[in-house]
Motif scaffolding. Structure first.
Motif, PDB file in Angstrom:
ATOM      1  N   CYS A 108     -26.779  87.755  48.946  1.00 47.99           N
ATOM      2  CA  CYS A 108     -26.791  87.104  50.135  1.00 47.99           C
ATOM      3  C   CYS A 108     -28.420  87.167  50.817  1.00 47.99           C
ATOM      4  N   HIS A 136     -20.912  92.703  48.843  1.00 46.81           N
ATOM      5  CA  HIS A 136     -21.567  93.066  47.603  1.00 46.81           C
ATOM      6  C   HIS A 136     -22.122  94.420  47.312  1.00 46.81           C
ATOM      7  N   CYS A 162     -21.631  90.273  52.912  1.00 48.78           N
ATOM      8  CA  CYS A 162     -21.061  89.769  51.847  1.00 48.78           C
ATOM      9  C   CYS A 162     -20.272  90.522  51.048  1.00 48.78           C
ATOM     10  N   CYS A 212     -30.233  92.359  49.679  1.00 52.22           N
ATOM     11  CA  CYS A 212     -29.006  92.105  48.769  1.00 52.22           C
ATOM     12  C   CYS A 212     -29.234  90.957  47.762  1.00 52.22           C
ATOM     13  N   CYS A 270     -23.225  95.854  51.035  1.00 54.40           N
ATOM     14  CA  CYS A 270     -23.949  94.869  51.688  1.00 54.40           C
ATOM     15  C   CYS A 270     -22.627  94.454  52.971  1.00 54.40           C
TER      16      CYS A 270
END
Ligand SMILES: [Zn+2]
Length: 402
Positions: A61, A100, A98, A58, A95
């Motif tokens: 993170c 994302h 997080c 990611c 992800c």
């Protein structure tokens, strides 16, 4: 990974003529490429997503384990390849740590984000653009269905040239030649700058380009030689044939002895110019006398193999040269006199050292390689330098793009 690849392409053909078939084949290649790349990406992505630890992480993170699919057909991204424009649906994942969202396509392809021309393409187009004119390069790739503008080709040449590095090879002969040639520069009439080349002779014959620079006439030789000083220091003795200003090499100290040899082929040519500068009438009796003597003095070709009498020949030639210098001096030809006086110490170096290095220029051939490309158009100094870095590295140093 083995990929089972099959595809269906619908093509509208007007006739079975070869011209029609081949014309459509270019279209097929592009469609085939698109589908092949897209499917390969899907299969690899699915395979990675099924694994515990992914080969990607990611962006936010750093998590490289928990992801979920967002889409297999996200926003399109395009790339220029040597087979044409490639339009790909982007693969998008999210992800789980997080939330994302990120695109996988370019990560999997191993190319940077948003770049339209990937390195593989830059390198190939850069080489084509250096070997032929931008116009011809555009035409050639156009025949295979790739639409390119000259600016893209120019940029590829500049980029590829960054990969080219020159230097002396300690395994090759302790002998080299340096020379310069005029380059047509944009905004300057005639040949505005001089390209300077330094070649090293190879043991098995032939040459290897050791240095290249661009600058003003009769100056800037230090720019060419300076980066080569550490390399030169690996040789005990180095024979250099050049008409350039080698003052930078004269202060190398004890470590390396550079022997200088003026290019004898150039000497009578340059002398003609000094005769003109001194106001000596072309084809007058004195003009012919001085020039013909110098041509005879400079001609060592036929004597090279006769090692037993080399010393005597050098002595005779030096005496003749002294006589010519006196003749010029008596006639009040200031430029001719100082030109010959300057050349004298470096004229018979290779003869008297009984070194086998030829005193005629082998760098001349390299100059023709430069001129063939550079005479087509006008250049910026940096552009001219870059295109020739690639050409010379390709023709003489075995530089390839794949
Ligand atoms: Zn994350």
């Amino acid at each position: 990974m083995e990929i089972h690849f099959s595809c269906n392409i619908d093509i509208d053909l007007k006739s079975p003529k070869l011209k029609e078939l081949l014309g459509n084949f270019c279209t097929i290649i592009q469609k085939l490429l698109g589908q092949f790349v897209q499917q390969s990406l899907h299969e690899f992505a699915d395979y990675y997503m099924a694994q515990g630890t992914k080969p990607f992480s990611c962006d936010k993170c750093g998590n490289d384990q928990q992801f979920i699919w967002k889409t297999h057909r996200g926003k399109k991204t395009s790339l220029i390849t040597i087979f044409g424009l490639l339009n790909l649906f982007q693969l998008q994942v999210q992800c789980k740590k997080c939330n994302h969202k990120m695109y996988l396509t370019r990560k999997l392809l191993g190319i940077s984000a948003r770049k339209r021309v990937p390195l593989e393409t830059i390198r190939r187009l850069g080489l084509i653009g250096a070997l032929t004119t931008f116009r011809v390069a555009k035409k050639i790739v156009g025949m295979f269905g790739v639409v390119l503008d000259k600016m893209t080709l120019w940029r590829c040449v500049q980029k590829l040239s960054e990969e080219v590095k020159f230097g002396l090879d300690p395994e090759e002969r302790a002998s080299g030649e340096a020379d310069g040639t005029g380059i047509p520069i944009r905004g300057i009439k005639k040949r505005g700058k001089e390209m300077k080349v330094f070649v090293q002779l190879k043991k098995k014959g032939g040459i290897h380009v050791a240095g290249l620079s661009i600058g003003k006439y009769d100056s800037g030789w230090d720019k060419l030689f300076k980066p080569l000083i550490p390399d030169l220091k690996t040789f005990k003795e180095f024979l250099l044939v050049t008409d350039g200003d080698t003052s930078i090499l004269k202060g190398l100290g004890e470590k390396v002895k550079v022997l200088f040899q003026r290019c004898l082929w150039h000497i009578p040519h340059q002398f003609k110019w000094y005769l003109w500068k001194d106001g000596v009438k072309r084809k007058s009796e004195e003009w012919i006398k001085a020039l013909s003597q110098l041509i005879e003095i400079s001609n060592v070709k036929s004597l090279q193999h006769d090692k037993e009498c080399v010393e005597d020949i050098v002595l005779i030639k030096t005496e003749k040269l002294d006589g010519l210098i006196t003749f010029c001096d008596k006639n009040g030809w200031k430029h001719c006199t100082s030109y010959l006086q300057n050349a004298k110490p470096d004229m018979f170096t290779s003869l008297s050292k009984k070194l086998s290095g030829k005193t005629t220029s082998r760098v001349e051939r390299v100059m023709r390689t430069i001129n063939m490309r550079i005479n087509v158009g006008k250049w910026s100094p940096q552009g001219a330098l870059n295109v020739n870095k690639i050409r010379l590295a390709h023709y003489y140093n075995g530089f390839e793009v794949d």
